[in-house]
Scaffold this motif. Structure first.
Motif, short mmCIF file in Angstrom:
data_model
loop_
_atom_site.label_atom_id
_atom_site.label_comp_id
_atom_site.label_asym_id
_atom_site.label_seq_id
_atom_site.Cartn_x
_atom_site.Cartn_y
_atom_site.Cartn_z
N LYS A 58 0.81 -1.22 0.00
CA LYS A 58 0.00 0.00 0.00
C LYS A 58 0.84 1.27 0.00
N SER A 200 1.20 3.52 12.28
CA SER A 200 2.18 3.91 11.29
C SER A 200 2.96 5.11 11.82
N GLN A 201 4.19 5.26 11.33
CA GLN A 201 5.07 6.34 11.78
C GLN A 201 5.27 6.25 13.31
N GLY A 236 4.00 -3.40 10.46
CA GLY A 236 4.97 -2.39 10.03
C GLY A 236 4.89 -1.18 10.94
N PRO A 272 6.94 -3.61 6.83
CA PRO A 272 7.23 -2.18 6.67
C PRO A 272 6.86 -1.68 5.28
N ARG A 274 6.46 2.41 4.70
CA ARG A 274 7.10 3.72 4.69
C ARG A 274 8.62 3.63 4.86
#
Ligand code: LLP
Length: 415
Positions: A58, A200-201, A236, A272, A274
């Protein structure tokens, strides 16, 4: 990989100006070398091949990027049949695919069963039931992992936090245990692993360690009941540096989180997106107009040819991506909002940036390799930007610019 040589900004020694001249703007530009560096660094941090890195498609689903990931040895984390088709088209093996997502349709399940993916990351009891009945109907055995919602705070933007109890993802540990007992007793299901994805992040190790501990607790309970799992999939979410904040320390993740999985003799899967691609990409855009403030309270707007339809992250998450002029110029620096042509106040790529700008100047928006092109749209009738891959001192278009013809083709003659 991105840097300046003789005051000209380039990627892997290819001047960005040359790419913009060849393909026009806006355009996404990716560095193969940067992706390779990130992949190898992560693989090293995770025990040099002991973990299975399933790239989250994605983040950037371009076929050339997927092909590169396959060459590097990655598997894939997908969330739709469309992404699965892309992986297969890029030469990826179905056996290297894990399938996440809360809403897998019958058609998607059937397709994934037929091509023989590695694992279904099941998100609800209802999905497990559907998966079992489809597998039975197709005379297949579905490999399953249950996505546990570990109820940890990943400390990230609320829109990209997924591991809290109020989020739609996964099931509580108690529900997961029931699902595993059911799966273990079914001839159409095969227990393979356990998974989570907390957001995320994510910058800190703590939430990962807490989630891992929770999953290993379920693994222990299952083992005591004679239901072994082969792998632990921790999802991730590894942060990259942004807005002056550091990224996740993946070496420490390897030592403190991954090691806990290896110590049990279990395989580790990570997903993962990003981390592998974000910093390997820039969005090139050109200044159309400079609109300077003429009275108190007004702002200085640099109107560029890329917009929120090309790059949504600033508008959607207030994400701050560095923006730089590609060529030096002698304009006086001023504080600018960099905005697009789309008719929305939220259409900005950057706010409050001190930049020396001229009309026609080429700008690079950094950190655009992940969740850039994939989130683009045709809003305001705009065609999607082309994508360019730079490698070995050369570049090639890996997706051409979308034309009005491409957009109209799906609608026939209208009424
Ligand atoms: N695995 C699962 C199950 C996921 O849902 C995601 C991301 C990933 C892996 C990959 O996460 P990453 O390593 O890329 O952080 N559009 C947002 C990000 C949404 C992420 C959704 N899920 C953004 O632009 O920040």
């Amino acid at each position: 990989m991105f840097g300046r040589v003789n005051n000209v900004m380039g990627v892997e020694d290819v001047p960005l100006v040359a790419i913009a001249d060849a393909v026009g703007t806006p355009a996404y530009v990716y560095s193969q070398g940067a992706i390779e560096d990130r992949y190898r660094r992560l693989a090293r941090a995770l025990g040099g091949g002991r973990a299975r890195i399933c790239y989250a498609v994605k983040a950037n689903a371009n076929l050339a990027i997927l092909g590169l990931m396959r060459e590097l040895g990655a598997g894939f984390d997908i969330v739709s049949a469309g992404e699965l088709q892309r992986v297969l088209r890029a030469g990826g093996a179905a056996g290297d695919v894990v399938f996440s997502g809360v809403g897998k349709s019958v058609a998607e399940i059937d397709f994934a069963l037929k091509v023989g993916i590695h694992c279904f990351n099941v998100e609800s009891e209802a999905e497990l039931e559907r998966l079992e009945s489809r597998a039975r109907l197709l005379s297949r055995v579905a490999p399953v992992s249950v996505r546990v919602n570990p109820d940890v705070d990943a400390g990230t933007h609320p829109y990209i936090s997924t591991g809290r109890r109020e989020n739609k993802f996964g099931v509580p540990e108690g529900t997961a245990l029931g699902m595993y007992r059911h799966a273990a007793a079914s001839d159409a299901l095969q227990v393979r692993g356990i998974d989570c994805h907390i957001g995320s992040q994510v910058r800190e190790l703590g939430p990962y360690a807490a989630a891992c501990e929770r999953l290993l607790g379920v693994v222990d309970t299952l083992a005591a009941e004679g239901v072994p799992v082969d792998h632990v999939d921790l999802g991730g979410g590894f942060a990259v540096p942004d807005d002056g904040e550091p990224g996740l320390d993946v070496e420490a993740y390897g030592q403190e989180v991954a090691a806990a999985v290896f110590d049990r003799g279990l395989e580790l899967i990570v997903e993962p997106g990003r981390y592998l691609v974000a910093q390997a990409g820039v969005l090139l855009t050109r200044v159309e107009y400079l609109k300077r403030a003429t009275r108190e309270g007004q702002r200085n707007f640099a109107v560029v040819d890329a917009a929120m339809n090309d790059f949504l992250r600033p508008a959607l998450y207030k994400a701050r991506h560095p923006v730089k002029a590609v060529e030096a110029n002698d304009a006086a620096p001023l504080r600018w909002d960099v905005v697009g042509p789309v008719c929305e106040t939220g259409d900005f790529l950057a706010t409050d940036r001190d930049l020396a700008l001229t009309e026609g100047a080429l700008l690079a928006v950094f950190g655009a390799g992940a969740y850039g092109m994939v989130l683009s749209s045709n809003y305001n009738g705009r065609g999607r930007a082309p994508e360019v891959l730079v490698s070995d001192g050369d570049f090639r278009v890996v997706r051409r610019r979308e034309t009005v013809g491409d957009q109209l083709a799906l609608e026939g003659e209208g009424r």
